[in-house]
Design an enzyme around this catalytic site. Structure first.
Site, PDB file in Angstrom:
ATOM      1  N   ASP B 451      19.115  62.635  44.878  1.00  0.00           N
ATOM      2  CA  ASP B 451      19.359  61.217  44.345  1.00  0.00           C
ATOM      3  C   ASP B 451      18.722  61.429  42.890  1.00  0.00           C
ATOM      4  O   ASP B 451      17.920  62.229  42.546  1.00  0.00           O
ATOM      5  CB  ASP B 451      18.692  60.044  45.154  1.00  0.00           C
ATOM      6  N   ASP B 635      15.530  58.014  47.403  1.00  0.00           N
ATOM      7  CA  ASP B 635      14.591  57.038  47.708  1.00  0.00           C
ATOM      8  C   ASP B 635      14.950  55.594  47.918  1.00  0.00           C
ATOM      9  O   ASP B 635      14.289  54.586  48.576  1.00  0.00           O
ATOM     10  CB  ASP B 635      13.324  56.943  46.376  1.00  0.00           C
ATOM     11  N   ASP B 639      20.426  54.894  49.575  1.00  0.00           N
ATOM     12  CA  ASP B 639      20.325  56.588  49.987  1.00  0.00           C
ATOM     13  C   ASP B 639      19.970  56.441  51.490  1.00  0.00           C
ATOM     14  O   ASP B 639      20.284  57.673  51.901  1.00  0.00           O
ATOM     15  CB  ASP B 639      19.058  57.216  49.237  1.00  0.00           C
TER      16      ASP B 639
END
Lengths: 50, 763
Positions: B451, B635, B639
């Site tokens: 991410d 995080d 996600d």
């Protein structure tokens, strides 16, 4: 071989004391903070508390 | 007593406030007139915090004792009721520089782990006691005790060994029965069979006054196996308690406005739809809702991955987990608990988890072949001996000897020993693995998906342009920015502090949500904010940077540009992962320009932008369906479904609660190097675990023909099993050798106490 009559109970008794001591130390929380205990021994705690 | 914000080397925090009704559940009695309370103190991560906290609290009147648990980062305080209260203790800890929160071990489920831990240790102690004593008696038998003496020794061994097996063997017996009742075979089946048969056969031989008894083998076996079981448990408990603490620390609440205007603090889980909640600038929203009053900007990065805050007005829909940055707002809760955006994500997550086939640990995979193999061998031995014309007694003895010698003692240790050494090592460098399966899965990964916001980047912007700005301008802008919680304002203040500038005191500061800040200095008006706010022209192109314009009086405006800085070692980590032969992708919810910038900076070719949580989940699922083993690193709340869907997953400790819970591995500290490090250690662990299997199975291959030929005496069995266990443990310790920690990877807990100096002088 008669000596075994004393020796074996003595050996078992001493082993039993060791086991009891371990279980006591476990119950009284001496295994709760292994990391802290390693450092505590290095501390100067002989000064009086403020 | 109200205290100002407490400082810990520049970190500001508000001491935890106890609410009257809540306090009772944390306090327990510790004798007449004495009370006991425990606090979680995450910053107590250094040896010198022990005397610092203990003397600091001990100096308070009414405190009987204070004891720090460094492993659990907790303090237990016993105090005199009436002389001092828990709030005073929290405030004192705050003054010492530690954020403290009352803690109830029951609420985090840690007591269960502690109990299991003590149970295994007790069983280990009993097995150790029995093994030592029985072995002494056995040595006498091996060295030639005969007749009545040998019988006496066998009877004594039986009296010690049988209760010990019954007590210490329970973890294996239960697990074996469980597996069998589900129609599966695990390693505990041959273990239980071996131990029980050895005990009963030995008892039978003892009753008949025969020569061979295997009591020593049965208890030594249990001792070694319990050691392996204990190590396995220790590893899981350690990581679980660290993660449970991270989560319980961020348990949040909200300030609810009652119909009569009074404000009351309510824990987040007790919020209901229809309540009005006041959200101060800098606070996270506790639930989904509609804004009733106040204009502000919201930082949605945990939900969407977008790094630029968004302007909101009354009537706008807001979600739990977003951060309010500019001005206080009042929110009417429209959904709480099960109806939030968050719980929608939780549903996505659980469906993602169900879709995943259950991972089978390497030891259990081996057990599927191992158990049938050894049982067939034992049966073959029995039939073979019978066909060769030996009696029933001798044939059964030989078959049982095969089962004893193949009892997977070294196999039971082979994996736990390696994994506990490896996870201990990762733990020290700040990587917490939730269980052994996660470590095994890390080794098998072939694709890594990152991410962007908060994972590859720090999730907080920093000034990148102009680098050559006059100190006056920066000091003035910082003076204006000082009072704002906007991420860009904070970045400006940080930048000024980094350059050693003192922000100028500006008068008449006002914050205009969605626009910027205004103020006065020496008769000149100052403005800081969007281009339009400062009278600058918009340029059409988006370079992926965040901007703040600054205008002083009639001067030409200065444009500050910010970028969400990369985590240290981000590019190096990506390169290291690619060197290991892994494909690396970037999957972000942010704007395309911002994503492209980061992808180029770290060297990732495959980058996806503007991905919704559903799109992320679909992306990871598609790769999984194509046979890829995906390590998802993320995080945010957005996600979480993708983390759950990945083959395995990692999250930084700064992640959202839900992200940390979903991830199988959590790392502490700033550096991204932890990701490559974890994969590397995982692979090394897997290699050594496989070596251990080969060693352990090799032993059996050598010993089984002897057992089938009836040549295994109790002495041979004891020596063979002990040496194989010791060799396997020695090999496991190799994981701890050599350097794996990358330069630049940070110490554990570095993120909870950034740049903290020793506190000894302060004590």
């Amino acid at each position: 071989m008669n000596v075994l009559i004393y020796l074996i109970p003595i050996a078992l008794f001493m082993g039993g004391v060791g086991l009891a001591a371990f279980i006591w130390s476990l119950k009284s929380g001496q295994y709760d903070d292994l990391e802290g205990a390693a450092w505590r021994i290095l501390q100067d705690d002989d000064q009086p508390k403020p | 007593m109200t205290l100002p914000c407490c400082t810990l080397d520049g970190e500001y925090f508000q001491p935890f406030k106890l609410e009257g009704e809540d306090a009772a559940r944390w306090i327990s009695s510790a004798g007449p007139g004495l009370k006991r309370i425990e606090f979680l103190v995450p910053q107590a991560n250094r040896p010198d915090s022990m005397p610092h906290i203990e003397t600091g609290l001990g100096a308070l009147a009414g405190v009987r004792s204070a004891r720090v648990n460094l492993t659990g980062r907790r303090v237990a305080v016993v105090y005199e009721e009436g002389a001092i209260g828990p709030q005073a203790l929290i405030d004192r800890l705050g003054m010492l520089g530690y954020m403290a929160r009352p803690f109830d071990p029951r609420e985090t489920g840690l007591t269960k782990d502690d109990k299991e831990n003590a149970r295994l240790l007790r069983a280990l102690a009993v097995a150790g006691f029995a093994a030592g004593n029985v072995m002494l008696l056995s040595v006498s038998v091996w060295s030639g005790a005969e007749g009545a003496t040998r019988d006496l020794f066998h009877w004594l061994s039986a009296m010690i060994a049988l209760p010990a097996v019954a007590y210490a063997g329970r973890p294996f017996f239960y697990s074996a029965v469980n597996a069998l009742s589900l129609g599966r075979v695990n390693m505990d089946v041959p273990i239980s069979l071996g131990v029980l048969l050895a005990s009963f056969m030995s008892l039978f031989e003892t009753v008949n006054g025969a020569e061979h008894a295997y009591f020593d083998a049965a208890v030594t076996l249990l001792f070694f196996l319990l050691a392996g079981r204990y190590l396995d448990h220790l590893m899981r408990a350690r990581a679980r308690s660290a993660i449970a603490q991270l989560i319980s620390l961020s348990a949040e609440g909200a300030s609810v406005i009652e119909p009569d205007g009074a404000r009351r603090y309510v824990p987040a889980r007790e919020l209901k739809a229809g309540m009005l909640v006041a959200v101060a600038a800098g606070d996270r929203l506790p639930a989904d809702g509609l804004i009733r009053e106040g204009d502000s900007d919201l930082d949605r990065s945990l939900l969407t991955g977008e790094s630029a805050p968004e302007t909101v007005k009354p009537g706008a829909k807001v979600h739990a987990g977003e951060m309010n940055v500019t001005a206080p707002i009042t929110v009417e809760i429209t959904a709480a608990g099960n109806d939030t955006f968050l719980s929608e994500l939780v549903r996505l997550m659980s469906s993602a988890e169900q879709g995943q086939s259950r991972y089978i640990r390497i030891a259990d995979r081996l057990a599927r072949f191992y158990s049938p193999a050894v049982h067939t061998l034992a049966a073959a031995t029995l039939i073979g001996w019978l066909l060769l014309g030996h009696g029933w007694h001798d044939s059964i003895m030989a078959a049982i000897a095969v089962l004893i010698i193949t009892c997977p003692c070294a196999l039971g240790l082979a994996v736990p020993a390696v994994q506990v050494v490896a996870s201990g090592r990762l733990f020290r460098s700040g990587v917490m693995i939730k269980d052994g399966a996660a470590l095994e899965k890390l080794a098998g990964v072939d694709t890594v998906i990152f991410d962007k916001t908060g994972t590859l980047t720090r999730g907080e912007p920093a000034l990148v342009s102009p680098l050559m700005v006059s100190t006056d301008t920066l000091a003035l802008a910082a003076g204006l920015a000082q009072n704002s919680k906007h991420p860009l304002s904070r970045a400006l203040v940080r930048e000024a502090a980094n350059r050693g500038l003192h922000p100028v005191t500006v008068s008449g500061i006002a914050e205009h949500p969605g626009l910027g800040l205004s103020g006065h200095d020496m008769g000149q008006s100052l403005k800081l904010g969007s281009r339009a706010w400062c009278g600058m022209e918009e340029t059409g192109e988006d370079v992926g940077l965040l901007e703040f314009a600054f205008r002083r009086g009639g001067n030409a405006p200065v444009l500050f540009q910010f970028e969400d800085r990369l985590r240290p070692d981000a590019a190096k980590t990506v390169a290291a992962l690619q060197d290991m032969g892994l494909a690396v992708h970037l999957l972000s919810g942010d704007r395309e320009a911002a994503v492209r910038r980061v992808a180029e900076a770290v060297g990732i070719a495959t980058a996806v932008s503007r991905a919704s949580p559903q799109a992320k989940l679909a992306y990871v699922d598609a790769l999984g369906k194509a046979g890829k083993k995906v390590l998802m690193v993320g995080d945010g709340i957005n996600d979480a479904p993708a983390l759950a869907a990945g083959y395995t997953s990692m999250a930084p400790s700064t992640a959202s609660d839900i992200g940390r819970t979903a991830a199988e591995t959590v790392w502490m500290g700033e550096s991204a190097a932890a990701v490559a490090n974890a994969v590397k250690v995982g692979r090394r662990t897997q290699r050594i675990a496989k070596e251990n299997f080969i060693l352990a199975v090799g032993y059996n291959v050598l010993a089984v023909p002897l057992a089938m030929a009836g040549l295994v005496s109790p002495l041979v069995a004891a020596v063979a099993m002990s040496t194989s266990s010791i060799i396997v443990i020695a090999n496991a310790l190799r994981v701890g050798l050599g350097r794996t920690a990358e330069p630049g990877s940070t110490r554990p807990g570095a993120d909870t106490a950034p740049g903290r100096k020793p506190l000894r002088d302060a004590a």
